[in-house]
Each structure stands twice: as C-alpha cells, then as structure tokens.
Design a protein around this motif. Sequence first.
Motif, PDB file in Angstrom:
ATOM      1  N   GLN A   1       0.845  -1.208   0.000  1.00 19.34           N
ATOM      2  CA  GLN A   1       0.000   0.000   0.000  1.00 19.34           C
ATOM      3  C   GLN A   1       0.882   1.261   0.000  1.00 19.34           C
ATOM      4  OE1 GLN A   1      -3.201  -0.080   2.820  1.00 19.34           O
ATOM      5  NE2 GLN A   1      -3.625   2.105   2.608  1.00 19.34           N
ATOM      6  N   LYS A   2       1.953   1.205   0.796  1.00 20.44           N
ATOM      7  CA  LYS A   2       2.836   2.368   0.918  1.00 20.44           C
ATOM      8  C   LYS A   2       3.575   2.638  -0.399  1.00 20.44           C
ATOM      9  CE  LYS A   2       5.595   4.361   4.432  1.00 20.44           C
ATOM     10  NZ  LYS A   2       6.039   4.385   5.765  1.00 20.44           N
TER      11      LYS A   2
ATOM     12  N   ALA B   1       1.248   3.996  -2.993  1.00 23.03           N
ATOM     13  CA  ALA B   1       0.884   5.399  -2.740  1.00 23.03           C
ATOM     14  C   ALA B   1       2.014   6.344  -3.152  1.00 23.03           C
ATOM     15  CB  ALA B   1       0.553   5.587  -1.262  1.00 23.03           C
TER      16      ALA B   1
ATOM     17  N   ASP C   1       3.465   6.847  -9.034  1.00 20.08           N
ATOM     18  CA  ASP C   1       2.292   7.164  -9.851  1.00 20.08           C
ATOM     19  C   ASP C   1       2.068   6.064 -10.900  1.00 20.08           C
ATOM     20  OD1 ASP C   1       4.050   7.562 -11.912  1.00 20.08           O
ATOM     21  OD2 ASP C   1       3.990   9.753 -11.827  1.00 20.08           O
TER      22      ASP C   1
ATOM     23  N   ALA D   1      -5.738   0.372  -2.746  1.00 17.52           N
ATOM     24  CA  ALA D   1      -5.962   1.340  -1.651  1.00 17.52           C
ATOM     25  C   ALA D   1      -4.864   2.405  -1.670  1.00 17.52           C
ATOM     26  CB  ALA D   1      -5.993   0.610  -0.313  1.00 17.52           C
ATOM     27  N   GLY D   2      -3.616   1.977  -1.909  1.00 14.58           N
ATOM     28  CA  GLY D   2      -2.504   2.939  -1.976  1.00 14.58           C
ATOM     29  C   GLY D   2      -2.709   3.958  -3.083  1.00 14.58           C
ATOM     30  N   ARG D   3      -3.332   3.518  -4.165  1.00 16.57           N
ATOM     31  CA  ARG D   3      -3.572   4.415  -5.305  1.00 16.57           C
ATOM     32  C   ARG D   3      -4.885   5.173  -5.186  1.00 16.57           C
ATOM     33  NH1 ARG D   3      -1.328   1.753 -10.795  1.00 16.57           N
ATOM     34  NH2 ARG D   3       0.792   2.537 -10.495  1.00 16.57           N
ATOM     35  N   GLY D   4      -5.677   4.812  -4.158  1.00 13.63           N
ATOM     36  CA  GLY D   4      -6.951   5.500  -3.961  1.00 13.63           C
ATOM     37  C   GLY D   4      -7.998   5.112  -4.986  1.00 13.63           C
ATOM     38  N   VAL D   5      -7.947   3.851  -5.480  1.00 11.99           N
ATOM     39  CA  VAL D   5      -8.944   3.384  -6.446  1.00 11.99           C
ATOM     40  C   VAL D   5      -9.572   2.083  -5.928  1.00 11.99           C
ATOM     41  CG1 VAL D   5      -7.787   4.407  -8.442  1.00 11.99           C
ATOM     42  CG2 VAL D   5      -7.177   2.072  -7.756  1.00 11.99           C
TER      43      VAL D   5
END
Length: 269
Positions: free
Chosen positions: A140-141, A144, A147, A179-183
């Motif tokens: 996840q880290k 995040a 890109d 989750a790390g990418r916010g999708v």
Amino acid sequence: MSDLPGIVVTGASGRMGQMLIKTVVESDKARLVGAVEREGHDWVGRDVGEAMGSVALGVTVTDEPLEAFSKAQAVIDFTAPAATLQFAKLAAQARAVHVIGTTGMSDEDIAQLEPCGRHAVIVRAGNMSLGVNLLTLLTQKVAAALDEDFDIEVIEYHHRHKVDAPSGTALMLGEAAAAGRGVALNDVADRGRDGITGARKRGDIGFTAIRGGDIIGEHDVMFAADGEQIVLRHKATDRSLFAKGALKAALWGQDQKPGEYDMLDVLGL
Ligand SMILES: NC(=O)C1=CN([C@@H]2O[C@H](COP(=O)(O)OP(=O)(O)OC[C@H]3O[C@@H](n4cnc5c(N)ncnc54)[C@H](OP(=O)(O)O)[C@@H]3O)[C@@H](O)[C@H]2O)C=CC1
Ligand SMILES: O=C(O)C1=N[C@H](C(=O)O)C[C@H](O)C1
C-alpha cells in the motif's frame, strides 16, 4: 477437563486440515475437541490421529458440524467456499469463533458472512502469515508513493492442486495496491490475459497465476516503469506458517466482541 480453548478443525483430511490438527495438538494454549469431514468421507467415524497415519488422539472425525461446534470455543476452517458459508451459520449458532482461511469466496459469498458476524467473532484472511500481512502494508505504501508510470502486477505461484485463482493472498495484495492508489480494485483489476488482449491499460493492476508441483505459496508485487522495476516478494516454505497464524487468530478471537476481523487486527499491524 482442561480449560484451554477447545478447537474444531473442518476439512480435517485436507492439506491444511491435517496441518491444523498437528498444530493444535502440539500447542500448549489450546486443545483439539473436534474434526469435521463431509458426509460419506472415509475418515468419518475414525480417530483423526489414526486416520492421519499417526497415534490416536481421542477425537473421532464427524460429519455433524453443529454438534462438534457446540462443544468448542473456536472453529478453524480451511475448506471450500460453499462449506465455509454453511460452517459460518453453524459457528454463529454455537457462538464459536470462526477462523476462515478458505479462499476463492466471491463478493456475494463474503456478504453472506455479515449476519453471522453479528452473533460470533469471524476472523477471515486469504493468508494467515505475519510476512504476507506486513507485505500488504508495504504494498500500500509503495503504491501510494508511485504514480501510474509504474504498472502494478501481482504474480502468484502455487502447487498443482490449487483450485482458485487469483489466490486469496494475491487479491489481498491487489486490494492493498489499489488502496494505496486511492482506487477500487474492481475498477482496475486485469485478471486473465489470453489472445489479442491489446496493450496494457494505464493504471490497471494485473494478476498472473502460476500453478505447478508442490509450491506452497509465493507472491510477488511488481512495480514496473520504463527503466526500472521494484519487486516486493513473500515466499512460504512451510504450511505450518498458516496453521500457526490461524491458531493465533482463534485464541485472539476469544476476547473480542462479535464482528468480522482480519489478520491485521489479530497481529495489531
Ligand atoms: N488463508 C491462508 O493462510 C491459507 C488458505 N488456504 C486455503 O485453504 C483452503 C483449503 O486448502 P487445502 O487444505 O490446500 O485444500 P484441500 O483440498 O487439501 O482440503 C480441503 C478440505 O476441505 C474439505 N471440504 C470441502 N468441502 C467440505 C464440506 N462441505 N464439508 C467438510 N469438508 C469439506 C475437503 O474434503 P474433500 O476432500 O472430501 O473435498 C478437504 O478435506 C483453500 O481455499 C486454500 O486456498 C490454504 C493455505 C493457507
Ligand atoms: O491454496 C493454498 O495452498 C494457499 N492458499 C492461500 C491463497 O489462496 O493465497 C494462501 C497460501 O498462498 C496457500
């Protein structure tokens, strides 16, 4: 009679079932009180230790799960989705902690656990090892921090007998990357390429499943960009890893309120 928590193992004859029985019997924190197999299985009615080709354990394999669960504080269940859904209802009825290692459950299957979690503790994870659960946080880290110039691919390797793909662990890692990418993983998952697939879509999280021999379970999360690649990797070399994690979850669950939990909760990560 010992006051150690009593554990029932379902799918007793399976690869994980046998490993779980061994782990519980060797533990000084729990005792084996039941072993469940499906109706008609040739282990039913036999002592489970003898059926495993070892010494008698004084526990007879049964095909009556509710009766077994009623005498237990926890059920450890590494079987198959349909069986796990049936066991979840019975464990809730018996107010026993239900530790679910079964993978291959659909979103609809998982939704069916919700009412059971109102009556009993459920701990469910596609991988019960410390290493993989830590790897989800690292994934996840890293996701995040990078890109979409970095393509994410989860590659999993398992033995020839495995029936589901992607593995439960691969999906946990995919969820962590998403989750790390916010999708949402469902919006970006690319699960199975064959034929003229077209070029890779930017932002997709791909899954590759290798099956062969006796590989216990290996997982890579690859972040591949132009000119560089990062690979996070976990390799299991012994199934007892998963069984010890499951027993830890069963013991941890004794002190929790009814609800649905995962191994991050158990491990405090
Ligand atoms: N979360 C984790 O850490 C891990 C999860 N797993 C998962 O655990 C599951 C089992 O894996 P594995 O042990 O290798 O598989 P196996 O096929 O060796 O064992 C599954 C067992 O479940 C039994 N079973 C299936 N349906 C029922 C039923 N209705 N009632 C009673 N028993 C039933 C099978 O019996 P029968 O032979 O009669 O069908 C078999 O004994 C898989 O989903 C796997 O992915 C595995 C390792 C780690
Ligand atoms: O089926 C297996 O063997 C395993 N299943 C789990 C999964 O689907 O991720 C965990 C482990 O990799 C072994």
